[in-house]
Design a protein around this motif. Structure first.
Motif, mmCIF file in Angstrom:
data_model
loop_
_atom_site.group_PDB
_atom_site.id
_atom_site.type_symbol
_atom_site.label_atom_id
_atom_site.label_comp_id
_atom_site.label_asym_id
_atom_site.label_seq_id
_atom_site.Cartn_x
_atom_site.Cartn_y
_atom_site.Cartn_z
ATOM 1 N N SER A 1 0.406 6.798 3.364
ATOM 2 C CA SER A 1 0.465 5.393 3.738
ATOM 3 C C SER A 1 1.861 5.108 4.284
ATOM 4 O O SER A 1 2.832 5.785 3.945
ATOM 5 C CB SER A 1 0.202 4.497 2.528
ATOM 6 N N SER B 1 -7.349 6.518 -0.012
ATOM 7 C CA SER B 1 -8.112 5.621 0.861
ATOM 8 C C SER B 1 -9.558 6.080 0.863
ATOM 9 O O SER B 1 -9.831 7.281 0.963
ATOM 10 C CB SER B 1 -7.586 5.670 2.312
ATOM 11 N N GLN C 1 -7.769 0.905 0.366
ATOM 12 C CA GLN C 1 -6.839 1.701 -0.412
ATOM 13 C C GLN C 1 -7.096 1.547 -1.901
ATOM 14 O O GLN C 1 -7.587 0.520 -2.357
ATOM 15 C CB GLN C 1 -5.393 1.314 -0.083
ATOM 16 N N HIS D 1 -2.647 1.915 5.330
ATOM 17 C CA HIS D 1 -3.039 3.102 4.578
ATOM 18 C C HIS D 1 -3.890 4.024 5.449
ATOM 19 O O HIS D 1 -4.417 3.610 6.488
ATOM 20 C CB HIS D 1 -3.766 2.672 3.308
#
Length: 564
Positions: free
Chosen positions: A235, A451, A489, A266
């Motif tokens: 990220s 994610s 995320q 992300h």
């Protein structure tokens, strides 16, 4: 001999176009991609082959309007099979074009195949990338814009220009070498990328003197930046020196318009921000710095580009603009909670995207999915509820259509709640109730930000929390205006809760967007089935259907496998 999609079956082509013609104001866009492994591009100093499309890295922009039909004829000039997936494009009624191993046979080396999909009921920012064989680590990604039709108002004035900005971590090794090292327990999960690229270019001031990314603006004008995290694992926090950003859209959803000085993005996510060139004529740094890493220690992982004012004669000066503490997850969580759906603006249809909210929906299923890493048969694997997805040669969607999945996978053997069973491999396919609401709780046991992405649907992102999830925590959900997006995320040691309305029949991939996790088994498939054969409810297989695995041309009756 290689063939090119519908061109092989003109009658089938006409039949499909006949179905497509039912859409209003739609056009057909025909693209031809030659995919190669190019050793001359060299985004970093190392001699490293990059997956290029028509000689470009990143690949060409797919620029469409909602309801258009996109035909992408992919010529595979690699030395191994290839597929592309269209990150966030929901493939309404048509998972046959999803481009992942569970839905499509791969395009073999030296052959070509045409994807044909509709950008229906979506407006926003997306991207594509190769989905198998760890190839995303070598590039092959590119931007997708879905624009509004003229009858659909946009909730902000038309900007002076729009910029696609694909940012992602990058490793110096050949992707095949990295892929082979995934059997090493230390390297599989503990290795860190080498550099952060912006549109395939290294940071400003890189010691090799390579070109950096720069965007030219005119003082007083407003510009739209479509930002996507196309990396494999990190990220990042995005910011522009001396400039604020107005957040307006994420993955096909207009957001409440919020002024930000930095934005966390992300892996797998896309955002649109508006930037007003309201500073004195000069050059300013554009920065993307990794989360959960010390930027001083890992300075090469700070991506740096330039916002160049047209009357500026000098390069940017001074220190890079500082962002939030990369280890301050409270900042990131609070920002995530502040990103809300704009309930009053129009979407891909004339009615507002917030015509309904999820305050009164009835949940028909709850999945609680917990990730972890373990050893199975002496090899490192990522698991979901202690099952590591076993990729097989026969696409699940193909087996589902031809033999109801029999002999290829067993439906609902995958545990949809956290369990303490011994870790094992499995062909994980779970039933999703057609036209039912599903609640998915994603629990992250990693030390990094995960994610998750669901093909075919949007997530209503209703909640974030720390520690274990319990049903009582539903009282903390935002059910009035949760933003709808395809990738969400999940913070270390925390959970994220999403709702999805399963109105899109098909076989849909639910996966980690972190490439190592995905490659090592953190995925499953959601089978949303409608037994009605009406093509208005789910499109039949395409006329150019590829067969592979346990199926071949002779094993399937001609009346079945190539029906229009």
């Amino acid at each position: 001999m290689a063939f090119s999609g519908f061109h092989r079956h003109p009658l089938g082509y006409l039949l499909v176009i006949g179905l497509f013609a039912l859409s209003v104001n739609a056009i057909d866009i025909f693209l031809e991609w030659n995919v190669t492994l190019d050793s001359t591009i060299q985004p970093a100093s190392q001699q490293q082959p990059v997956i290029a499309i028509n000689g470009l890295f990143p690949g060409p922009l797919i620029n469409t309007t909602t309801n258009d039909f996109v035909h992408v004829n992919v010529f595979n000039n690699l030395d191994e099979p290839l597929l592309f997936t269209w990150n966030g494009i929901q493939q309404r009624l048509n998972s046959w074009q999803d481009g992942v191993s569970g839905t499509n046979c791969p395009i073999l080396p030296g052959t070509n195949w045409t994807f044909a999909f509709q950008t229906k009921d979506q407006i926003g920012s997306f991207f594509y990338f190769p989905s198998i064989n760890f190839q995303k680590a070598a590039g092959g990604f590119g931007p997708i814009r879905i624009n509004n039709r003229n009858v659909i108002a946009v909730p902000f004035p038309k900007p002076e220009d729009e910029f696609d900005l694909l940012i992602g971590d990058w490793s110096f090794d050949n992707y095949k070498v990295t892929r082979s090292l995934m059997t090493n327990p230390t390297i599989a999960f503990d290795s860190i990328p080498n550099i952060m690229l912006m549109n395939g270019k290294p940071p400003f001031g890189n010691p090799e003197g390579k070109a950096f990314e720069s965007f030219a603006v005119t003082q007083g004008k407003v510009y739209r930046f479509r930002i996507s995290n196309v990396g494999t694992s990190l990220s990042f926090n995005f910011r522009i020196q001396n400039h604020n950003m107005l957040l307006v859209e994420t993955e096909g959803s207009y957001t409440n318009q919020t002024i930000l000085d930095s934005l966390d993005v992300h892996v797998g996510q896309s955002y649109s921000v508006l930037v007003t060139a309201n500073q004195v004529d000069a050059d300013y740094f554009i920065v993307a710095s990794p989360k959960l890493l010390n930027a001083t220690e890992f300075s090469s992982l700070v991506g740096v580009g330039v916002l160049h004012y047209s009357n500026s004669a000098a390069q940017p000066v001074g220190p890079l603009p500082t962002g939030p503490d990369p280890f301050d997850l409270d900042f990131s969580v609070n920002q995530a909670k502040s990103i809300r759906w704009n309930m009053t603006t129009g979407a891909a249809r004339p009615n507002p995207q917030g015509t309904f909210n999820v305050t009164n929906v009835t949940i028909s299923q709850t999945f609680v999915l917990e990730n972890s890493v373990t050893m199975i048969n002496g090899l490192p694997q990522a698991v979901v509820n202690n099952v590591s997805y076993l990729t097989i040669d026969t696409p699940l969607k193909l087996a589902d259509f031809l033999v109801n999945g029999s002999g290829v996978y067993q439906l609902d053997e995958f545990p949809v709640q956290s369990v303490n069973l011994n870790a094992s491999f499995g062909v994980s396919v779970a039933t999703g109730n057609h036209k039912g609401w599903i609640e998915i709780v994603l629990k992250n046991n990693w030390e990094f930000i995960d994610s998750w992405h669901l093909d075919g649907f949007g997530f209503y992102t209703v909640g974030f929390g720390n520690g274990d999830w319990t049903p009582e925590l539903r009282n903390t959900y935002n059910l009035f205006d949760p933003v709808v997006r395809s990738t969400v995320q999940v913070y270390p040691g925390g959970w994220t809760a999403v709702y999805a309305f399963l109105d899109n029949p098909g076989m849909w991939n639910l996966r980690s967007q972190l490439l190592k996790n995905w490659f090592l088994g953190q995925e499953l498939y959601l089978r949303v089935h409608d037994s009605d054969p009406n093509p208005a409810k789910e499109r039949p297989p395409p006329e150019n259907l590829l067969l592979c695995g346990v199926f071949n041309q002779s094993s399937v009756p001609a009346s079945v496998h190539l029906r229009p």
